[in-house]
Design a protein around this motif. Structure first.
Motif, PDB file in Angstrom:
ATOM      1  N   SER A 275    -103.899  62.160  49.262  1.00 48.05           N
ATOM      2  CA  SER A 275    -103.238  60.853  49.256  1.00 48.05           C
ATOM      3  C   SER A 275    -104.226  59.714  49.506  1.00 48.05           C
ATOM      4  O   SER A 275    -103.816  58.612  49.877  1.00 48.05           O
ATOM      5  N   THR A 276    -105.505  59.967  49.267  1.00 45.76           N
ATOM      6  CA  THR A 276    -106.542  58.972  49.512  1.00 45.76           C
ATOM      7  C   THR A 276    -107.216  58.567  48.205  1.00 45.76           C
ATOM      8  O   THR A 276    -107.577  59.419  47.391  1.00 45.76           O
ATOM      9  N   THR A 277    -107.388  57.263  48.009  1.00 49.85           N
ATOM     10  CA  THR A 277    -108.025  56.754  46.796  1.00 49.85           C
ATOM     11  C   THR A 277    -109.535  56.962  46.845  1.00 49.85           C
ATOM     12  O   THR A 277    -110.104  57.284  47.884  1.00 49.85           O
ATOM     13  N   LYS A 278    -110.181  56.752  45.715  1.00 46.54           N
ATOM     14  CA  LYS A 278    -111.635  56.902  45.647  1.00 46.54           C
ATOM     15  C   LYS A 278    -112.360  55.957  46.596  1.00 46.54           C
ATOM     16  O   LYS A 278    -113.456  56.271  47.076  1.00 46.54           O
ATOM     17  N   ASP A 279    -111.766  54.797  46.857  1.00 45.48           N
ATOM     18  CA  ASP A 279    -112.417  53.851  47.763  1.00 45.48           C
ATOM     19  C   ASP A 279    -111.947  53.990  49.211  1.00 45.48           C
ATOM     20  O   ASP A 279    -112.216  53.119  50.044  1.00 45.48           O
ATOM     21  N   GLY A 280    -111.228  55.087  49.502  1.00 39.55           N
ATOM     22  CA  GLY A 280    -110.952  55.423  50.894  1.00 39.55           C
ATOM     23  C   GLY A 280    -109.643  54.933  51.470  1.00 39.55           C
ATOM     24  O   GLY A 280    -109.403  55.062  52.675  1.00 39.55           O
ATOM     25  N   LYS A 281    -108.739  54.430  50.660  1.00 36.92           N
ATOM     26  CA  LYS A 281    -107.435  53.988  51.149  1.00 36.92           C
ATOM     27  C   LYS A 281    -106.470  55.162  51.160  1.00 36.92           C
ATOM     28  O   LYS A 281    -106.268  55.830  50.138  1.00 36.92           O
ATOM     29  N   THR A 282    -105.852  55.430  52.295  1.00 35.42           N
ATOM     30  CA  THR A 282    -104.905  56.530  52.421  1.00 35.42           C
ATOM     31  C   THR A 282    -103.483  55.979  52.410  1.00 35.42           C
ATOM     32  O   THR A 282    -103.109  55.210  53.288  1.00 35.42           O
ATOM     33  N   ILE A 283    -102.686  56.392  51.433  1.00 38.22           N
ATOM     34  CA  ILE A 283    -101.357  55.788  51.263  1.00 38.22           C
ATOM     35  C   ILE A 283    -100.229  56.634  51.825  1.00 38.22           C
ATOM     36  O   ILE A 283     -99.095  56.160  51.930  1.00 38.22           O
ATOM     37  N   GLY A 284    -100.513  57.901  52.182  1.00 39.60           N
ATOM     38  CA  GLY A 284     -99.429  58.749  52.665  1.00 39.60           C
ATOM     39  C   GLY A 284     -99.894  59.744  53.709  1.00 39.60           C
ATOM     40  O   GLY A 284    -101.047  60.176  53.697  1.00 39.60           O
ATOM     41  N   LEU A 285     -99.003  60.103  54.624  1.00 42.25           N
ATOM     42  CA  LEU A 285     -99.272  61.105  55.646  1.00 42.25           C
ATOM     43  C   LEU A 285     -98.528  62.392  55.287  1.00 42.25           C
ATOM     44  O   LEU A 285     -97.324  62.381  55.048  1.00 42.25           O
ATOM     45  N   GLY A 286     -99.253  63.501  55.270  1.00 40.89           N
ATOM     46  CA  GLY A 286     -98.675  64.773  54.866  1.00 40.89           C
ATOM     47  C   GLY A 286     -97.674  65.308  55.871  1.00 40.89           C
ATOM     48  O   GLY A 286     -97.830  65.138  57.081  1.00 40.89           O
ATOM     49  N   THR A 287     -96.637  65.952  55.365  1.00 41.52           N
ATOM     50  CA  THR A 287     -95.630  66.561  56.228  1.00 41.52           C
ATOM     51  C   THR A 287     -95.819  68.080  56.255  1.00 41.52           C
ATOM     52  O   THR A 287     -96.513  68.604  57.106  1.00 41.52           O
ATOM     53  N   ASP A 288     -95.236  68.804  55.308  1.00 42.48           N
ATOM     54  CA  ASP A 288     -95.255  70.263  55.345  1.00 42.48           C
ATOM     55  C   ASP A 288     -96.111  70.863  54.248  1.00 42.48           C
ATOM     56  O   ASP A 288     -96.599  70.162  53.367  1.00 42.48           O
ATOM     57  N   ILE A 289     -96.324  72.179  54.312  1.00 42.31           N
ATOM     58  CA  ILE A 289     -97.041  72.930  53.292  1.00 42.31           C
ATOM     59  C   ILE A 289     -96.147  74.071  52.808  1.00 42.31           C
ATOM     60  O   ILE A 289     -95.108  74.341  53.420  1.00 42.31           O
ATOM     61  N   GLY A 290     -96.557  74.762  51.735  1.00 42.05           N
ATOM     62  CA  GLY A 290     -95.640  75.725  51.144  1.00 42.05           C
ATOM     63  C   GLY A 290     -96.200  77.064  50.739  1.00 42.05           C
ATOM     64  O   GLY A 290     -96.146  77.426  49.569  1.00 42.05           O
ATOM     65  N   PRO A 291     -96.761  77.864  51.677  1.00 47.50           N
ATOM     66  CA  PRO A 291     -97.218  79.206  51.310  1.00 47.50           C
ATOM     67  C   PRO A 291     -96.069  80.060  50.779  1.00 47.50           C
ATOM     68  O   PRO A 291     -94.963  80.026  51.299  1.00 47.50           O
ATOM     69  N   MET A 292     -96.344  80.835  49.742  1.00 45.00           N
ATOM     70  CA  MET A 292     -95.302  81.528  48.987  1.00 45.00           C
ATOM     71  C   MET A 292     -94.905  82.861  49.599  1.00 45.00           C
ATOM     72  O   MET A 292     -95.737  83.611  50.101  1.00 45.00           O
ATOM     73  N   ALA A 293     -93.612  83.158  49.549  1.00 42.44           N
ATOM     74  CA  ALA A 293     -93.064  84.469  49.901  1.00 42.44           C
ATOM     75  C   ALA A 293     -91.892  84.734  48.961  1.00 42.44           C
ATOM     76  O   ALA A 293     -91.602  83.931  48.068  1.00 42.44           O
ATOM     77  N   ILE A 294     -91.225  85.854  49.148  1.00 44.82           N
ATOM     78  CA  ILE A 294     -89.989  86.166  48.418  1.00 44.82           C
ATOM     79  C   ILE A 294     -88.901  86.408  49.457  1.00 44.82           C
ATOM     80  O   ILE A 294     -89.014  87.296  50.304  1.00 44.82           O
ATOM     81  N   CYS A 295     -87.851  85.598  49.411  1.00 43.30           N
ATOM     82  CA  CYS A 295     -86.700  85.825  50.292  1.00 43.30           C
ATOM     83  C   CYS A 295     -85.689  86.686  49.542  1.00 43.30           C
ATOM     84  O   CYS A 295     -85.504  86.538  48.328  1.00 43.30           O
ATOM     85  N   TYR A 296     -85.036  87.602  50.263  1.00 45.11           N
ATOM     86  CA  TYR A 296     -84.095  88.521  49.619  1.00 45.11           C
ATOM     87  C   TYR A 296     -82.905  88.796  50.528  1.00 45.11           C
ATOM     88  O   TYR A 296     -83.004  88.745  51.753  1.00 45.11           O
TER      89      TYR A 296
END
Length: 445
Positions: free
Chosen positions: A151-172
């Motif tokens: 979320s950071t531009t080439k000139d160093g501006k950060t426009i967003g703060l990350g929330t969650d991530i999504g490692p994959m599994a299979i729910c059954y």
């Protein structure tokens, strides 16, 4: 397709994942909520009685309200009231967000941005957002390096703060697996399809032969396609920023395999996140679902009470990550400083750990991984499954993946305008031709 500029093809390349501190791909949120255009349609309900209302625009329920974070913040800040406006699907949310940015009207104080759109927003809309990286209390070191850079531009501006991530599994569903004569122990289930998505389809055929009436093996062809491609180093773009989805053999192989599942009747003929799909969760119409941690939020939000504890979590055939969300503050916000303070607080490790404990959304802040809320976490939908350990372990070997500005358009084209058509009677080749034509037309706009 006409040539596209380097700027418009700007790509975000994720750092290699060799530990929890590197290479995790972001998660995303459960689609549910009011979908109203009224910014105050769904308030935090925490009793904030002040004169300043901070509004959040979200695509689906990210779980902040459900985890009690709005309530907690309002108690800490009696002069603040929080309201969220939720749109059911990012496919509807993001075009509206772009329109609001273009007209500089109708924007919430905080806007969520999905990882499939973040590269485009950074490349073309960064001037419409505050540099939240400079907000009080924000420390780059809190986040995974790759997450911050997305979320950071080439000139160093950060426009967003990350929330969650999504490692994959299979729910059954353990009850449906048992009824079909399949093992229910999560380690044995994982072994059934370890190392190969084709093995998953083979299990699906076993399920179909003894399936409870009216059920499918998997929730949707698009969900299967997204899960398979989530583990590829190169998907729709390469590291140079070139669109490669049509020539990438991994994408075509994933499309063909998902199409095969559709032809064999192993997947429901529905699109994920739309009403028929949501109803199929409530009505127990499928036995498995590609399951990054945020998918637990969907299962919780859309299931009937009797589904609690009947799901379990197995390893995916191959590691991968799917989805991702950031919180950004538009310059058009009526309460910039207050919005930045709320976004900063919501994305601190302590709050994201609480979010995981309730919603199953793995934090993008490594400091949260050692907290009891994550390490010892369980989810009511999956009973005694140690979801914190399962998902953080899955995150350790995530490969490098290049994300481009039109990832979302390409993904939607290959799923809703592609493999879904196979489930409704088209051949795999016809579906591929339709998908590529639709995507190329959209990329040229």
């Amino acid at each position: 397709m006409r040539a596209r500029s380097r700027t418009s093809r700007r790509v975000v390349v994720l750092a290699a994942a060799v530990s929890l501190g590197a290479g995790l791909l972001a998660g995303c949120a459960d689609d549910s909520g009011s979908g109203s255009d009224d910014p105050s349609a769904s308030s935090g309900g925490g009793g904030g009685k002040g004169q300043t209302t901070i509004t959040l625009g979200l695509f689906g329920t990210q779980g902040f309200k459900e985890a009690g974070l709005y309530t907690e913040y309002e108690k800490l800040h009696p002069d603040i009231k929080i309201a969220e406006n939720v749109v059911e699907s990012n496919d509807n949310y993001y075009p509206a967000l772009l329109n609001h940015l273009t007209t500089n009207s109708g924007l919430m104080d905080i806007q969520a941005i999905e990882v499939g759109n973040i590269a485009e927003v950074v490349a073309t809309q960064a001037d419409k957002f505050e540099d939240i990286g400079k907000a009080e209390g924000v420390s780059k070191s809190n986040w995974l390096d790759w997450k911050w850079s997305q979320s950071t531009t080439k000139d160093g501006k950060t426009i967003g703060l990350g929330t969650d991530i999504g490692p994959m599994a299979i729910c059954y569903r353990t009850d449906l697996f048992k009824a079909a004569g399949l093992p229910t122990d999560r380690d044995k289930v994982s072994q059934l399809w370890a190392g190969d998505w084709k093995k998953l389809l083979a299990v699906g055929e076993q399920y179909k032969s003894k399936a409870p009436s009216g059920t499918y093996f998997m929730d949707s062809p698009g969900g299967l396609f997204n899960a398979i491609t989530s583990g590829e180093k190169e998907k729709f773009y390469n590291a140079a920023g070139d669109v490669i989805y049509k020539t990438n053999p991994a994408v075509k192989a994933a499309f063909d395999l998902s199409g095969e599942a559709a032809q064999k009747g192993l997947v429901q003929p529905v699109a994920q996140f739309e009403t028929p799909w949501q109803q199929s969760i409530a009505n127990t119409k499928f036995a498995t679902i590609s399951c990054p941690p945020w998918m637990l939020g969907y299962l919780k939000g859309k299931s009937k009470p009797d589904a609690v504890g009947k799901w379990d979590v197995a390893q995916a055939p191959q590691v991968g990550n799917w989805g991702g969300t950031f919180l950004a503050v538009p310059k058009a916000s009526k309460h910039v400083k207050e919005a930045e303070a709320l976004a900063t607080w919501l994305t601190q490790p302590a709050q994201l750990a609480k979010l995981f404990a309730v919603q199953g959304s793995v934090p993008s802040t490594p400091a949260a991984y050692t907290t009891p809320q994550v390490l010892d976490a369980k989810n009511e939908m999956t009973g005694d499954a140690p979801v914190g350990k399962i998902f953080t372990e899955a995150a350790k070997n995530v490969p490098v993946q290049s994300i481009g500005p039109k990832d979302q358009i390409i993904q939607t084209g290959l799923t809703k305008n592609g493999v879904l058509l196979v489930a409704t009677g088209k051949s795999i080749q016809e579906a591929w031709d339709n998908a590529t034509k639709t995507i190329d037309n959209n990329l040229d706009k």
